[in-house]
Design an enzyme around this catalytic site. Structure first.
Site, PDB file in Angstrom:
ATOM      1  CG  HIS A 632      -4.242 -39.450   0.002  1.00 21.08           C
ATOM      2  ND1 HIS A 632      -4.308 -40.248  -1.035  1.00 21.08           N
ATOM      3  CD2 HIS A 632      -5.423 -39.976   0.609  1.00 21.08           C
ATOM      4  CE1 HIS A 632      -5.247 -40.856  -1.213  1.00 21.08           C
ATOM      5  NE2 HIS A 632      -5.941 -40.744  -0.133  1.00 21.08           N
ATOM      6  CG  ASP A 680      -1.231 -40.083  -2.735  1.00 19.19           C
ATOM      7  OD1 ASP A 680      -0.796 -40.084  -1.620  1.00 19.19           O
ATOM      8  OD2 ASP A 680      -2.348 -40.075  -3.194  1.00 19.19           O
ATOM      9  CB  SER A 776      -7.187 -43.859  -0.486  1.00 16.41           C
ATOM     10  OG  SER A 776      -7.641 -42.702  -0.928  1.00 16.41           O
TER      11      SER A 776
HETATM   12  N1  ARG Z   1      -8.937 -40.409  -1.752  1.00 15.50           N
HETATM   13  C1  ARG Z   1      -9.816 -41.316  -1.852  1.00 15.50           C
HETATM   14  C2  ARG Z   1      -9.751 -42.180  -0.390  1.00 15.50           C
HETATM   15  O1  ARG Z   1      -9.680 -41.350   0.551  1.00 15.50           O
HETATM   16  C3  ARG Z   1      -9.885 -42.147  -3.049  1.00 15.50           C
HETATM   17  C4  ARG Z   1     -10.540 -41.476  -4.162  1.00 15.50           C
HETATM   18  C5  ARG Z   1     -10.484 -42.276  -5.323  1.00 15.50           C
HETATM   19  N2  ARG Z   1     -11.503 -41.855  -6.233  1.00 15.50           N
HETATM   20  C6  ARG Z   1     -11.900 -42.141  -7.328  1.00 15.50           C
HETATM   21  N3  ARG Z   1     -12.713 -41.517  -7.904  1.00 15.50           N
HETATM   22  N4  ARG Z   1     -11.082 -42.986  -7.787  1.00 15.50           N
HETATM   23  O2  ARG Z   1     -10.145 -43.340  -0.248  1.00 15.50           O
END
Ligand code: ARG
Length: 829
Positions: A632, A680, A776
């Site tokens: 992502h 992902d 992420s």
């Molecule tokens: N999608 C998020 C990012 O862009 C990471 C989210 C992880 N969230 C969590 N509650 N563990 O960095």
């Protein structure tokens, strides 16, 4: 001189001259040899005879002349500079490439000859029309010319005209030039009549089909190679015979290949291009690419498919008209570059059917996407009507490597389906899924939603008993879904909601001595699968692999090609682990529990990925030139391009990396689903491998063994420079670490619902310790007790908020992707 004196004198010039002569005399040694003033000014005549003539070369004149000289010099310099600037600015040319269909001119075979009178005449007419459109538009100042490159027949009738438009403007003004504006000028000039209810309108007298107009920004290099000034390896192929294969082959081992193959079939037919093998430098299409267009010029929005890496798997693509363009670009050939392909002329296929299914439940037939097994072209529409003989029977659809889910507010990326008036979105996966419609009459409609050609679809159909949906004895029905009795975590998704794959992970293996020793889950892998730990007994007694060509796996010696950098030192000499040397243990063993600053150097595989200079995502080092991250992070046009990305390795405080490398290639998993975050995962290849000398500061983390099960309750660590709190608006400057616990999959499914077997959950149910935005792609690192090695168990993927009670973090389950990783990084083997 004051005003009063000059007014009082009847001959002001006399006075002036005498004054000057006094001054001149006062300059010693310079008077002799001076030339007298050539002409007295105005009424100075009487002074003509004066012996003391004012010399011309006096100081004041010198100053005047010098100033004049400087002035002229400045004017010349300025003019030259202006000429230079305007000349350099004019080199900024903007190229647009497009096509439209003229309906009131019939195609003549002579149009194929670019020198023919017929081609030149129609080209001139079109060029004049386009000239008129743009010279009377807001861009008239910048319009330079239009060039008709091709005039072809097409399945809709009339002429399909392909052209280039060139604009020239100062660089600084380039930003006012938008692609849509240029296209809008052309479209707005077509006068369509609402009364006629046709898409054909008049463009300065030419009958042009409004729906056929496409105009995109193009490349200067494509312009020169498609209008004939730079022929390169551009050529036309005319295919007139059905059931004939026309070969398309070209290769080179040095120099460059910049080819445009224009394929034209007889009117009324389509072109199927089959690629047998393609050899390219794999760099995400930055330099090398093969692109297939649904036109004769490289018009971006008509692209059917783009290949960025070499392949030997047969792939075929179908055009939507009787023409196709194949461009091959390999500008810096180092090894072999080229293509082996052929194309055929095929008839258009109708994609609709009415099927009467059998009354015996079971799959009995297949439907497929148009032109199966070719990739199906965009803009398709298929309808199928299924009918069962009894009202107690419904229709079951078994999708191969594909699944459909209820359509949400977001658009569908890989086909949208309408089944008995309900909308679903399709997505690709690596296993089959079954969809049951509890109705004897089922209408199915598929509409292609991808802008490009999409992977072929195969769907089996059959009837099923609505009151007893699981026809096989081994299945049972649970909440309307078929759950196999023997639930196995085997990667085969037997249930529509993948529940067999979710539940099986929680099943404790039967720990009976008879099973132990057989290939299967009960192996000496450092995990106590059985409560009494019998699976881990006698592990050290494994057959020693003294021959370095062999390795031990499950107590059996395998040929070395099976040896993997899996972090398991199976052989006493540990030979299979030597080459990969993933991190045995990190330098800091004493960690702070809870979210806090990590000790410096504690996570040597942690990477910070910067997009256009700013920290955006995390990643993990898995080898000297490969990183593992989340798909992502690279979703979207700009994010999927490797050029703006840099990888920062051996970093503790943001911005102070020990090693920084540009990213050469990004491989996003082909089944990544941006709506569900399934699959992902992404691999990143560095442009520069990190040097051996930094191995104290940078170390790869071990990839888990394929299919390795995780144990709920196990403590692992999540690290990153992401936000410290959900409400923060920027990340942490210092690398953070938090201890989290692997969470039971069933519990996580009951929390989130949409947890697939490619995901795992970790956190603390009370909240607080978690990853957050900016983390992420970063690692979830778990330390294996048996040998102290760190294993990349998860990749930070998503979560509901950050650190909220009962909402753990969701991670990509790395053990699911081991074969996929090995496909791209065989050196890990
Ligand atoms: N999608 C998020 C990012 O862009 C990471 C989210 C992880 N969230 C969590 N509650 N563990 O960095």
């Amino acid at each position: 001189m004051d005003k009063e004196n000059s007014d009082a004198s009847p001959k002001p010039a006399d006075l002036k001259i005498s004054n000057i002569s006094i001054q001149v005399v006062s300059v010693p040694g310079r008077l002799p040899g001076r030339r007298p003033l050539r002409k007295p000014i105005g009424k100075a005549r009487p002074n003509k005879k004066s012996k003391k003539r004012t010399p011309f070369w006096n100081v004041q004149n010198k100053i005047i002349l010098f100033t004049l000289f400087l002035f002229i010099l400045a004017v010349i310099a300025w003019t030259l500079l202006w000429l230079y600037i305007s000349k350099t600015e004019s080199r900024d040319a903007f190229y647009f490439v497009g096509m439209f269909r003229i309906t009131n001119i019939e195609f003549l075979p002579e149009y194929r000859q670019k020198e023919s009178r017929e081609f030149l005449s129609v080209a001139r007419t079109v060029q004049q029309v386009v000239n008129l459109v743009y010279t009377t538009s807001a861009f008239s100042k910048f319009y330079k010319q239009s060039v008709v490159a091709d005039v072809s027949s097409n399945n809709k009738g009339g002429l399909l005209v392909h052209f280039w438009i060139v604009f020239v403007m100062p660089h600084a003004k380039g930003h006012i030039f938008c692609e849509d504006c240029v296209a809008a000028i052309l479209k707005d000039s077509i006068q369509t009549s609402i009364i006629n209810r046709t898409s054909v309108g008049s463009l300065q007298g030419l009958a042009v089909d409004m729906d056929s107009v496409v105009l995109n920004a193009g490349l200067r290099s494509d312009y020169s190679s498609t209008i004939g000034s730079d022929q390169g390896c551009s050529q036309y192929f005319y295919a007139e015979h059905l059931s004939l294969r026309y070969p398309l082959e070209i290769s080179a081992t040095s120099g460059q290949l910049m080819c445009h193959f224009k394929l034209v079939a007889i009117v009324g037919y389509l072109i199927r291009l089959s690629i047998e093998s393609i050899q390219l430098e794999a760099d995400n299409c930055v330099t090398d690419s093969l692109t297939i267009y649904d036109a004769l010029l490289p018009i971006r929005s008509t692209a059917l498919y783009r290949l960025c890496e070499p392949t030997r798997t047969l792939m075929s693509f179908v055009s939507t008209n009787n023409l196709m363009l194949v461009t091959l670009k390999s500008p810096y050939i180092r090894r072999l570059s080229g293509i082996r392909a052929y194309f055929e002329v095929i008839p258009e296929q109708k994609c609709q059917n009415t099927v009467l299914v059998n009354e015996i439940p079971g799959f009995e037939g297949k439907i497929s996407s148009p032109y199966y097994p070719s990739y199906y072209p965009p803009k398709c529409k298929c309808t199928w009507k299924f009918q069962t003989p009894l009202s107690s029977l419904g229709i079951a659809l078994k999708f191969h490597n594909y699944s459909i889910t209820r359509k949400s507010a977001k658009g569908c990326e890989h086909g949208w389906w309408e089944i008995n008036e309900h909308m679903y979105c399709g997505s690709y996966m690596d296993h089959q899924t079954i969809f049951r419609v509890p109705s004897p009459l089922v209408h199915v409609q598929l509409q292609c939603s991808s802008r490009l050609s999409d992977q072929p679809l195969l769907v089996e159909y059959g009837s099923y008993n609505i009151s007893q949906p699981c026809p096989l004895e081994s299945f049972r029905c649970s909440s309307g879904l078929c759950i196999p009795q023997a639930q196995r975590c085997d990667g085969v998704n037997d249930c529509f909601d993948e529940s067999d794959e979710l539940f099986c992970v929680t099943i404790k293996p039967a720990c009976d001595v008879a099973v132990f020793g057989q290939p299967g889950p009960l192996v000496c892998d450092g995990f106590r699968d059985c409560d009494n730990g019998q699976d881990e007994h006698n592990c050290t007694q494994s057959i020693p692999c003294t021959n370095r060509a062999f390795k031990c796996d499950n107590d059996i010696c395998f040929k070395k090609q099976n040896a993997r950098c899996d972090g398991i030192g199976d052989c006493p000499e540990g030979s299979e682990e030597d080459s990969c040397s993933c991190s045995r243990s990190s330098s800091a063993l004493h960690r702070i529990v809870g979210g806090a600053d990590s000790p410096e150097g504690a996570w040597p595989w942690q990477v910070s990925l910067h997009f256009v200079g700013s920290a955006y995502c995390g990643a993990s080092v898995i080898s000297r030139e490969w990183l593992l991250s989340a798909a992502h992070c690279f979703h979207g046009n700009r994010l999927s391009d490797p050029t703006p990305w840099t990888a920062h390795l051996g970093m503790y405080v943001q911005g102070n990396a020990k090693f920084v490398s540009p990213v050469r290639r990004i491989v996003v998993h082909e089944y990544y689903n941006s709506q569900t975050f399934d699959y992902d995962i992404a691999l990143l290849q560095l442009s520069i491998a990190w040097p051996e000398t930094l191995k104290q500061l940078i170390q790869p983390i071990c990839i888990p063994p394929a299919g390795q099960r995780v144990r709920s309750g196990e403590k692992c660590w999540v690290t990153g420079w992401g936000r410290k709190h959900e409400v923060d608006n920027k990340g942490s400057p210092v690398l953070q670490q938090a201890e989290v616990e692997l969470i039971d999959q069933t519990l996580c499914v009951s929390t989130y619902g949409i947890i697939t077997s490619r995901m795992l959950c970790a956190g603390v149910m009370s909240g607080k310790q978690d990853a957050c935005k900016g983390d992420s792609g970063g690692p979830l690192s778990c330390r294996r007790k048996s040998d102290g090695k760190w294993i990349l168990t998860g990749i930070v993927s998503w979560g509901h908020g950050c650190g909220r009670p009962n909402f753990p973090g969701v991670y990509t389950r790395v053990s699911y992707f081991v074969p996929w990783i090995h496909k791209y990084v065989p050196s890990l083997l």
